[in-house]
Design a protein around this motif. Structure first.
Motif, mmCIF file in Angstrom:
data_model
loop_
_atom_site.group_PDB
_atom_site.id
_atom_site.type_symbol
_atom_site.label_atom_id
_atom_site.label_comp_id
_atom_site.label_asym_id
_atom_site.label_seq_id
_atom_site.Cartn_x
_atom_site.Cartn_y
_atom_site.Cartn_z
ATOM 1 N N ARG A 150 0.810 -1.011 -0.029
ATOM 2 C CA ARG A 150 -0.075 -0.077 -0.036
ATOM 3 C C ARG A 150 0.711 1.296 0.289
ATOM 4 O O ARG A 150 1.921 1.309 0.821
ATOM 5 N N LEU A 152 0.385 5.594 0.295
ATOM 6 C CA LEU A 152 -0.760 6.488 0.868
ATOM 7 C C LEU A 152 -0.390 7.673 0.393
ATOM 8 O O LEU A 152 1.019 8.266 0.462
ATOM 9 N N GLU A 186 -3.438 4.527 -2.175
ATOM 10 C CA GLU A 186 -4.953 5.106 -1.502
ATOM 11 C C GLU A 186 -4.856 6.512 -1.117
ATOM 12 O O GLU A 186 -3.742 6.887 -0.621
ATOM 13 N N ALA A 199 -5.473 4.694 8.556
ATOM 14 C CA ALA A 199 -4.844 3.814 7.365
ATOM 15 C C ALA A 199 -3.829 2.989 7.856
ATOM 16 O O ALA A 199 -3.285 1.980 7.053
#
Length: 428
Positions: A150, A152, A186, A199
């Motif tokens: 992931r 961010l 994201e 998150a």
């Protein structure tokens, strides 16, 4: 006619072979329509001024979008570029040059980077962010066999238009024509610390490879992150082994009155990121960018053969960047940027103009927030009066002028704002 621009001596020249109209027509037949028709065709510049093909002069308060930090045709910069090109121009990355090495050393010094830090030189901010994105991908080994997949980023972010940098950019109009983009990114609400913490919550923190942040979002309207946000981002990324990557392409190299925007205590709170990307003002107008990796862990994420560039770090670009840094230091321009920016923001706010809702920013990265979505109209009127500014949002005018701008020159734009009709944008 005001001091801001000059009438051509021969009115017939406005339609002649060297006129703006003539060059604009040729532009439309020769270049892809990615930018639309040019507002003007510029032919020369000096200091904070530029001239178009019709002979009109403009005070450049955009600086090539925060690029021309020393203004136009600065003698020290042009001499450094000319001297280097006359000695050694391009050599490929199979070889090194003294200017390349010296630039990397200077960047690590102004960034106050620790031992083991390293630099990768690029040609642009997009390329710097692309390299940083690849570094995030390399930070994939989480604790206990977890995979960090992931990345961010924030709503309102702009990190570039190549496929990787575009994946980090939130604006749907930029993204959608080119999907599918690289995945795993994201977007979190801008400046929302609770959303950032969420998150990383519920055991998901160890799956975050990196957090990409602009200390001040430029394209979104010169929006500084709220105090404490970067500190919390640093705490969370350190706790979970994620990289904190700061995009300082627009805010770096003195634009905010410090070498890097996160070095301001009220913005960065004393944090040390893992990676910083630079470009725009780094070369004073010559294309050059950089990735700064802080410490050995970040500096070794990209190994031999895992990234490269043909032109990045070439001797001429490196000489331009060194000269730019040297002039900023020699002429005390960091202090000038700080002082002029604070005075100018105050002067515009003090107008009390009903069209001006807020003036914000840091140093010479300034937003004039309007009370109506008339930024394009204001920018058009400004151009007609001899000022180059940018309507970066429908209700925001962005100013990012050369560092050599004087208070007297800045005041002429303040006077222009003061004279704007109070009912601009009000419909009958």
């Amino acid at each position: 006619m005001t001091e801001q621009h000059l009438e051509p001596q021969d009115p017939a020249a406005l339609a002649g072979a060297d006129s703006v109209a003539h060059w604009t027509e040729r532009y439309g037949h020769a270049l892809m329509d990615t930018f639309g028709a040019p507002q003007r065709v510029l032919v020369r510049g000096e200091g904070p001024y530029v001239w178009d093909a019709d002979g009109f002069r403009y005070l450049d308060l955009l600086g090539g979008i925060a690029v021309n930090s020393l203004g136009h045709a600065h003698p020290t910069l042009t001499a450094a570029i000319s001297a280097q090109l006359g000695t050694l121009g391009h050599i490929s990355n199979f070889f090194a040059s003294p200017t390349q090495i010296a630039l990397a050393e200077r960047l690590l010094a102004v960034a106050d980077a620790p031992e083991g830090s390293r630099v990768f030189l690029t040609n642009s901010g997009t390329e710097a962010n692309e390299a940083a994105f690849k570094m995030a991908r390399r930070n994939s080994e989480g604790p206990g066999g977890a995979r960090r997949t992931r990345v961010l980023a924030l709503e309102g972010a702009f990190h570039g238009r190549s496929m990787g940098a575009l994946a980090l950019t939130s604006k749907a109009a930029y993204r959608e024509p080119f999907e599918p983009l690289p995945g795993g990114v994201e977007f979190l609400p801008f400046g929302d610390t609770a959303a950032l913490e969420a998150a990383f919550a519920d055991g998901r923190g160890d799956t975050v490879a990196a957090v990409f942040l602009e200390p001040i979002q430029g394209e979104a309207g010169v929006l500084p992150l709220p105090p404490g946000y970067l500190v919390r981002a640093r705490e969370l990324t350190e706790a979970h082994g994620a990289l904190l990557i700061l995009d300082e392409v627009q805010t770096g190299m003195g634009r905010t009155g410090a070498w890097l925007a996160h070095q301001h205590p009220h913005l960065g709170g004393g944090i040390r990121p893992d990676v910083v990307t630079l470009a725009k003002g780094l070369g004073g107008g010559f294309p050059v960018g950089a990735v700064l990796a802080y410490g050995e862990r970040a500096a070794t994420l990209l190994g031999r053969g895992q990234h490269g560039t043909t032109f990045g770090g070439n001797p001429v670009a490196s000489a331009a960047a060194l000269a730019t840094i040297g002039v900023i230091e020699r002429d005390g321009l960091l202090a000038h940027v700080t002082d002029l920016g604070a005075w100018w923001r105050g002067a515009i706010a003090a107008l009390g103009h009903p069209l001006v809702a807020e003036v914000r920013g840091e140093g010479l990265l300034i937003a004039v927030q309007l009370t109506a979505p008339v930024a394009a109209e204001v920018a058009s009127r400004a151009l007609g009066e001899g000022f180059v500014v940018n309507p970066c949002t429908p209700s925001t005018i962005r100013l990012a002028p050369p560092f050599v701008l004087t208070r007297e020159q800045a005041a002429t734009f303040t006077d222009f704002l003061a004279a704007l009709p109070h009912d601009l944008g009000v419909t009958a």
